[in-house]
Design a protein around this motif. Structure first.
Motif, PDB file in Angstrom:
ATOM      1  N   UNK A  25      16.896   9.696  -8.194  1.00  0.00           N
ATOM      2  CA  UNK A  25      18.214   9.042  -8.219  1.00  0.00           C
ATOM      3  C   UNK A  25      18.390   8.035  -7.091  1.00  0.00           C
ATOM      4  N   UNK A  26      17.493   8.091  -6.099  1.00  0.00           N
ATOM      5  CA  UNK A  26      17.569   7.162  -4.973  1.00  0.00           C
ATOM      6  C   UNK A  26      16.499   6.075  -5.083  1.00  0.00           C
ATOM      7  N   UNK A  27      15.963   5.916  -6.288  1.00  0.00           N
ATOM      8  CA  UNK A  27      14.992   4.844  -6.538  1.00  0.00           C
ATOM      9  C   UNK A  27      13.663   5.049  -5.849  1.00  0.00           C
ATOM     10  N   UNK A  28      13.240   6.304  -5.680  1.00  0.00           N
ATOM     11  CA  UNK A  28      12.020   6.610  -4.934  1.00  0.00           C
ATOM     12  C   UNK A  28      10.782   5.988  -5.582  1.00  0.00           C
ATOM     13  N   UNK A  29       9.941   5.372  -4.745  1.00  0.00           N
ATOM     14  CA  UNK A  29       8.658   4.839  -5.186  1.00  0.00           C
ATOM     15  C   UNK A  29       7.556   5.456  -4.329  1.00  0.00           C
TER      16      UNK A  29
ATOM     17  N   UNK B 211       0.773  -2.523  -4.815  1.00  0.00           N
ATOM     18  CA  UNK B 211       1.242  -2.056  -3.509  1.00  0.00           C
ATOM     19  C   UNK B 211       2.225  -3.046  -2.903  1.00  0.00           C
ATOM     20  N   UNK B 212       1.867  -4.327  -2.933  1.00  0.00           N
ATOM     21  CA  UNK B 212       2.742  -5.335  -2.349  1.00  0.00           C
ATOM     22  C   UNK B 212       4.054  -5.416  -3.103  1.00  0.00           C
ATOM     23  N   UNK B 213       3.986  -5.270  -4.431  1.00  0.00           N
ATOM     24  CA  UNK B 213       5.212  -5.291  -5.243  1.00  0.00           C
ATOM     25  C   UNK B 213       6.135  -4.134  -4.851  1.00  0.00           C
ATOM     26  N   UNK B 214       5.552  -2.938  -4.665  1.00  0.00           N
ATOM     27  CA  UNK B 214       6.352  -1.763  -4.291  1.00  0.00           C
ATOM     28  C   UNK B 214       6.959  -1.926  -2.907  1.00  0.00           C
ATOM     29  N   UNK B 215       6.174  -2.477  -1.971  1.00  0.00           N
ATOM     30  CA  UNK B 215       6.684  -2.687  -0.613  1.00  0.00           C
ATOM     31  C   UNK B 215       7.813  -3.713  -0.602  1.00  0.00           C
ATOM     32  N   UNK B 216       7.655  -4.767  -1.374  1.00  0.00           N
ATOM     33  CA  UNK B 216       8.713  -5.778  -1.470  1.00  0.00           C
ATOM     34  C   UNK B 216       9.980  -5.171  -2.081  1.00  0.00           C
ATOM     35  N   UNK B 217       9.786  -4.315  -3.081  1.00  0.00           N
ATOM     36  CA  UNK B 217      10.924  -3.663  -3.721  1.00  0.00           C
ATOM     37  C   UNK B 217      11.657  -2.769  -2.729  1.00  0.00           C
ATOM     38  N   UNK B 218      10.898  -2.008  -1.949  1.00  0.00           N
ATOM     39  CA  UNK B 218      11.513  -1.123  -0.954  1.00  0.00           C
ATOM     40  C   UNK B 218      12.273  -1.927   0.095  1.00  0.00           C
ATOM     41  N   UNK B 219      11.738  -3.070   0.434  1.00  0.00           N
ATOM     42  CA  UNK B 219      12.348  -3.895   1.472  1.00  0.00           C
ATOM     43  C   UNK B 219      13.617  -4.598   0.995  1.00  0.00           C
ATOM     44  N   UNK B 220      13.610  -5.087  -0.253  1.00  0.00           N
ATOM     45  CA  UNK B 220      14.683  -5.975  -0.688  1.00  0.00           C
ATOM     46  C   UNK B 220      15.652  -5.380  -1.709  1.00  0.00           C
ATOM     47  N   UNK B 221      15.220  -4.356  -2.438  1.00  0.00           N
ATOM     48  CA  UNK B 221      16.057  -3.785  -3.493  1.00  0.00           C
ATOM     49  C   UNK B 221      16.935  -2.675  -2.915  1.00  0.00           C
ATOM     50  N   UNK B 222      18.224  -2.859  -2.929  1.00  0.00           N
ATOM     51  CA  UNK B 222      19.141  -1.896  -2.313  1.00  0.00           C
ATOM     52  C   UNK B 222      19.124  -0.551  -3.033  1.00  0.00           C
ATOM     53  N   UNK B 223      18.752  -0.558  -4.325  1.00  0.00           N
ATOM     54  CA  UNK B 223      18.718   0.696  -5.081  1.00  0.00           C
ATOM     55  C   UNK B 223      17.468   1.513  -4.779  1.00  0.00           C
ATOM     56  N   UNK B 224      16.438   0.861  -4.220  1.00  0.00           N
ATOM     57  CA  UNK B 224      15.192   1.563  -3.863  1.00  0.00           C
ATOM     58  C   UNK B 224      15.286   2.005  -2.406  1.00  0.00           C
ATOM     59  N   UNK B 225      15.657   3.244  -2.194  1.00  0.00           N
ATOM     60  CA  UNK B 225      15.961   3.712  -0.844  1.00  0.00           C
ATOM     61  C   UNK B 225      14.906   4.634  -0.252  1.00  0.00           C
ATOM     62  N   UNK B 226      13.923   5.057  -1.054  1.00  0.00           N
ATOM     63  CA  UNK B 226      12.932   6.028  -0.581  1.00  0.00           C
ATOM     64  C   UNK B 226      11.518   5.546  -0.910  1.00  0.00           C
ATOM     65  N   UNK B 227      10.665   5.536   0.113  1.00  0.00           N
ATOM     66  CA  UNK B 227       9.250   5.222  -0.059  1.00  0.00           C
ATOM     67  C   UNK B 227       8.446   6.447   0.372  1.00  0.00           C
ATOM     68  N   UNK B 228       7.672   7.003  -0.557  1.00  0.00           N
ATOM     69  CA  UNK B 228       6.879   8.209  -0.290  1.00  0.00           C
ATOM     70  C   UNK B 228       5.409   7.819  -0.298  1.00  0.00           C
ATOM     71  N   UNK B 229       4.715   8.094   0.795  1.00  0.00           N
ATOM     72  CA  UNK B 229       3.322   7.660   0.940  1.00  0.00           C
ATOM     73  C   UNK B 229       2.418   8.798   1.359  1.00  0.00           C
ATOM     74  N   UNK B 230       1.168   8.692   0.959  1.00  0.00           N
ATOM     75  CA  UNK B 230       0.155   9.537   1.571  1.00  0.00           C
ATOM     76  C   UNK B 230       0.009   9.098   3.024  1.00  0.00           C
TER      77      UNK B 230
END
Length: 451
Positions: free
Chosen positions: A343-347, A358-377
């Motif tokens: 629900x928090x737009x986790x990628x 990877x770059x697309x996901x990072x850009x999304x996390x940085x600029x998309x207000x709905x994408x609030x969670x980045x989960x990484x190894x």
């Protein structure tokens, strides 16, 4: 067109350090910005032909760094497979893994490079590894490897020796700064003990002598030294109550544990707890048993997810912080977190995530207000910028302190405007919390030389 970044005084100092040396190691703390300094150094020496060897995940990012930090319009070539040839001139970026391709390696060797940049050069710490031999030569002596095709060889890593200082030998030997063999280096600079598996390294000795050896070769600055305005970093420790894991869903293929999985893991946990409690050579012991206790680590990680979600979901809903970076180890733990935080737009980012995605996901996390969670190894923590987050949670920290630090520094780096809060989440009534303490002790051991 990318806006050209103007170097700061300390970046110019680092660039000058590299430019004045044919063999050098820029070991600035993660988050200081080593790639920009290396690009600027290429300009200072008038480099026309540049080869950058990198982890596969950051090839595209390196081409962007040349656009960002250099005013020169060089031809750019990213090698994505063994069929791609290096550029006739300009910048060629290739991953270490592709050096296994004999045809590609031969084409790289046939060129005369003005500069060879070895990004994340701690990946060349093992003298027996194929990529180390391909670059430094069969004996790490710089006689037969790819480095012989380059006028300048510059190594970049914020974690020059992730485990013990013996991992510096390949770099020093290939640069001609330590002519003796690996075992002489270990005898001179490492403490340890003899075991059934040979000499086991536990720490560092003669640190002052080693510093003197490194001084003309290695430049290392801490963020606190060069970025005095960088917001502080705070650490917190939390525990969550374990939740029963559906063994049939996650461990159904491990028939040897069925139906005794829980009993087996309880025994492993007790044995680890006893070993850690003794305190001597704890991390060396953990490294030796890491594979054999992999099921226990995975089980503990999964058991922490529900309790962690109970903590973090209300925080996200209350907007206590805008963006959140989470570090975990196991794929199914990461997937469980993604599902729980959908629900928090986790990628999610994994080690095998393609560079373009990877770059697309990072850009999304940085600029998309709905994408609030980045989960990484945790081990995917090289080569990406997550300064959009100022809260970092480590649910499954690595058993190598340097890997945790490098992951955290994806958020605590140039461009961060807020105090970064790092939280380690341990599992109550397990060995998990004890291991975290042992990892902290190991971090202090490495600081004797590097910090």
């Amino acid at each position: 067109m990318t806006e050209l970044a103007l170097p700061l005084d300390w970046q110019l100092e680092g660039s000058q350090f590299l430019a004045e040396r044919t063999q050098a190691f820029l070991a600035d703390e993660p988050g200081v910005g080593k790639s920009g300094q290396a690009v600027r150094a290429c300009d200072l020496v008038g480099a026309l032909n540049i080869l950058v060897l990198v982890p596969a995940s950051v090839r595209v990012n390196w081409l962007n760094e040349f656009k960002k930090f250099s005013p020169f319009d060089r031809q750019e070539t990213a090698v994505f497979d063994g069929k791609t040839s290096p550029g006739a001139t300009g910048v060629t970026v290739c991953s270490y893994d592709l050096l296994a391709n004999k045809k590609l390696r031969a084409s790289l060797m046939a060129r005369r490079w003005d500069v060879l940049i070895l990004d994340e050069s701690h990946m060349l710490k093992a003298r027996t590894a194929s990529r180390t031999k391909a670059i430094y030569g069969r004996k790490s002596d710089g006689v037969t490897g790819l480095m012989t095709s380059a006028k300048h060889v510059w190594r970049l890593s914020g974690t020059p020796a992730p485990n013990f200082v013996d991992e510096l030998w390949t770099h020093l030997h290939s640069a001609g700064l330590y002519p003796k063999n690996y075992y002489d280096f270990v005898d001179e600079f490492c403490t340890g003990f003899k075991s059934d598996y040979g000499f086991r390294i536990t720490g560092t000795k003669n640190a002052q002598r080693l510093r003197a050896l490194l001084k003309p070769f290695m430049l290392r600055r801490k963020k606190a030294d060069v970025l005095p305005k960088l917001p502080p970093i705070e650490f917190e420790h939390h525990t969550v109550e374990p939740t029963a894991v559906d063994a049939r869903a996650y461990f159904g293929t491990l028939k040897e544990f069925d139906p005794y999985l829980h009993e087996d893991l309880q025994k492993q946990n007790a044995q680890l707890k006893d070993a850690v409690a003794v305190g001597d050579n704890t991390l060396e012991y953990l490294r030796s048993v890491a594979t054999s206790v992999g099921t226990l680590r995975r089980y503990i990680g999964l058991s922490k997810v529900p309790g962690y979600l109970d903590v973090v979901k209300p925080e996200l809903k209350a907007r206590r912080f805008d963006k959140l970076l989470i570090g975990a180890w196991h794929t199914d733990v990461i997937e469980a977190l993604r599902t729980g935080l959908r629900e928090f737009g986790a990628v999610t980012l994994f080690g095998g995530t393609p560079a373009d995605k990877r770059q697309h996901l990072l850009d999304k996390f940085k600029t998309n207000r709905a994408c609030r969670v980045l989960i990484c190894q945790v081990k995917v923590g090289i080569g990406f910028n997550a300064t959009a987050a100022y809260r970092v949670d480590l649910l499954e920290p690595s058993w190598v302190p340097a890997e945790n630090k490098q992951f955290i520094d994806r958020a605590h780096r140039i461009g961060q405007d807020c105090t970064v809060t790092v939280r380690y989440f341990g599992c109550n009534r397990s060995v998990d919390a004890d291991i975290t303490k042992a990892l902290a002790l190991k971090g202090r051991e490495l600081a004797k030389v590097f910090d």
